[in-house]
Scaffold this active site. Structure first.
Site, PDB file in Angstrom:
ATOM      1  CB  THR A   1      -0.906   0.031   1.241  1.00 49.98           C
ATOM      2  OG1 THR A   1      -0.112   0.362   2.401  1.00 49.98           O
ATOM      3  CG2 THR A   1      -1.586  -1.317   1.471  1.00 49.98           C
ATOM      4  CB  CYS A   2       0.228   4.862  -0.092  1.00 51.41           C
ATOM      5  SG  CYS A   2      -1.025   5.063   1.189  1.00 51.41           S
ATOM      6  CG  ASN A   3       0.646   4.773   4.788  1.00 53.54           C
ATOM      7  OD1 ASN A   3       1.290   5.711   4.332  1.00 53.54           O
ATOM      8  ND2 ASN A   3      -0.592   4.902   5.236  1.00 53.54           N
TER       9      ASN A   3
END
Length: 424
Positions: free
Chosen positions: A55-57
């Protein structure tokens, strides 16, 4: 089998490194297959399991493997797949074995490890990752059970605690930051690049501020039009960005592109066309959609997903009681899962005992049938059958007791009566 979780997240690595380790959605199935092959080259038994969450994180590899050092193998796989220098990557990686991996999985699913504490988007992302891993043949008994339990834990945490209360979403944080640049969003033109879940959430928050206009730029025009219609906006193709970027005061981007969509030169030309009127830009994508050099421009205010993360941490003290309650739930469920794993470890022993017992039973049964066939008294046959079974079952334990010495003999003398204490 050893369970493990290896990866990095917003706590351990900046977005500049996270984007290098990110897997594009279309890569995930192939990467799961590659991960299993990586483990199987080290250990040829071929029973390894793997799943990848990106994911983006965070980017995380979850695996169940029998290799001698699965954590190191998993970390090297991530570096090798993305052609990164392992020595540079290693300081940013967490390498979690067994119960630490289980605890981490439960915390991630429950939103306790998210940039926005208690957010629910991560659960959907995990389910998507697990579905992809399953389709790629990456799931077996261990990972399937791990993630099914993680979904149950996440549901319990969200239904019995206030972990999501008082939280500030990334979308709300973007609105707050934009209000530092523009007093009235109602006077601004807003551009959203992409048409995914995060863009939809951001559009919802900005639409509540009644901006002058809302535009959705997307690679697929039809999908962009569908989202734009919900907010009374219009859609355009990504190819039009070059010529129309200067028309927008606020730009929010979150796509799955592997390369930046907006470069420094494009923004410089837009700022010039705007006569240096400020432009507020938020890049929520990993890998990033907007070249980081844009932040150097005086009239462009660029924020990344990490910048927004600092905003959402505000009010954390209001959620500490819910966090403690959630952690207690998770710890209990971790112990339950580890008990299941311990039970799995003795399954081969139990199977072996059953097989040996069945073999002994068949021997004595064949012997009894032969006695009956030649006309022996049935009571004598039953007596011989029972004595034969007893003798064969007791032979192994008696031999072990005779061979043992010292503490081992004392331990067996204490243990064997418990093992052979039957029901009466």
């Amino acid at each position: 089998m050893q369970l493990l979780a290896v990866g990095l997240n917003h706590h351990t690595a900046p977005v500049s490194l996270r984007e290098q380790l990110a897997f594009a959605p279309e890569q995930l199935g192939q990467a799961v297959v590659a991960a299993r092959s990586w483990f199987e080259r080290i250990d040829h038994r071929g029973a390894d399991e793997a799943a990848i969450l990106s994911t983006c994180n965070r980017t995380e590899l979850y695996a169940a493997s029998q290799v001698p050092d699965p954590l190191d193998a998993g970390a090297h796989f991530l570096a090798d797949f993305h052609k990164l220098n392992y020595a540079d990557l290693r300081p940013h990686l967490y390498m979690l074995p067994q119960h630490d991996a289980v605890r981490h999985t439960f915390r991630v699913a429950s939103g306790l490890d998210s940039m926005v504490l208690g957010e629910t988007q991560i659960l959907g992302q995990i389910k998507d990752a697990i579905r992809t891993a399953d389709e790629a043949g990456g799931l077996g008994t261990y990972l399937h059970q791990l993630f099914q339990r993680s979904f149950s834990v996440a549901k319990e945490v969200r239904s019995t605690t206030e972990i999501g209360a008082h939280s500030v979403s990334m979308a709300a944080a973007a609105v707050r930051l934009s209000q530092r640049i523009f007093d009235k969003i109602s006077e601004q033109n807003v551009l959203f690049i992409g048409a995914g879940e995060m863009i939809e959430l951001c559009a919802t928050h900005f639409a509540a501020q009644n901006p002058r206009s809302i535009t959705i730029a997307n690679r697929t025009l039809e999908r962009g039009e569908a989202l734009a219609h919900r907010f009374g906006g219009r859609a355009m193709r990504l190819a039009e960005l070059q010529d129309k970027l200067h028309q927008f005061d606020i730009v929010i981007s979150c796509t799955a592109s592997s390369l930046p969509l907006i470069g420094l030169g494009m923004v410089e030309r837009a700022i010039k066309a705007r006569r240096h009127k400020p432009m507020f830009m938020v890049d929520l994508a990993v890998p990033r959609d907007i070249e980081p050099e844009v932040a150097r421009l005086n009239d462009a205010f660029l924020y990344t997903v990490d910048d927004l993360g600092k905003v959402v941490q505000a009010g954390m003290e209001n959620r500490q009681a819910a966090v403690a309650q959630a952690e207690a739930i998770i710890e209990t469920r971790v112990q339950s899962f580890m008990h299941w794993i311990d039970d799995r470890a003795v399954v081969p022993v139990i199977q072996s005992l059953h097989e040996n017992g069945e073999a002994l039973r068949q021997l004595e049964l064949d012997r009894a049938r032969k006695m009956l066939a030649r006309g022996d008294d049935i009571d004598a046959v039953l007596e011989a059958l029972s004595r034969g079974l007893t003798a064969k079952f007791m032979h192994g334990p008696q031999q072990a007791l005779h061979r043992a010495q010292g503490e081992e003999r004392a331990h067996l003398a204490q243990l064997l009566p418990q093992l052979f204490r039957g029901r009466r």
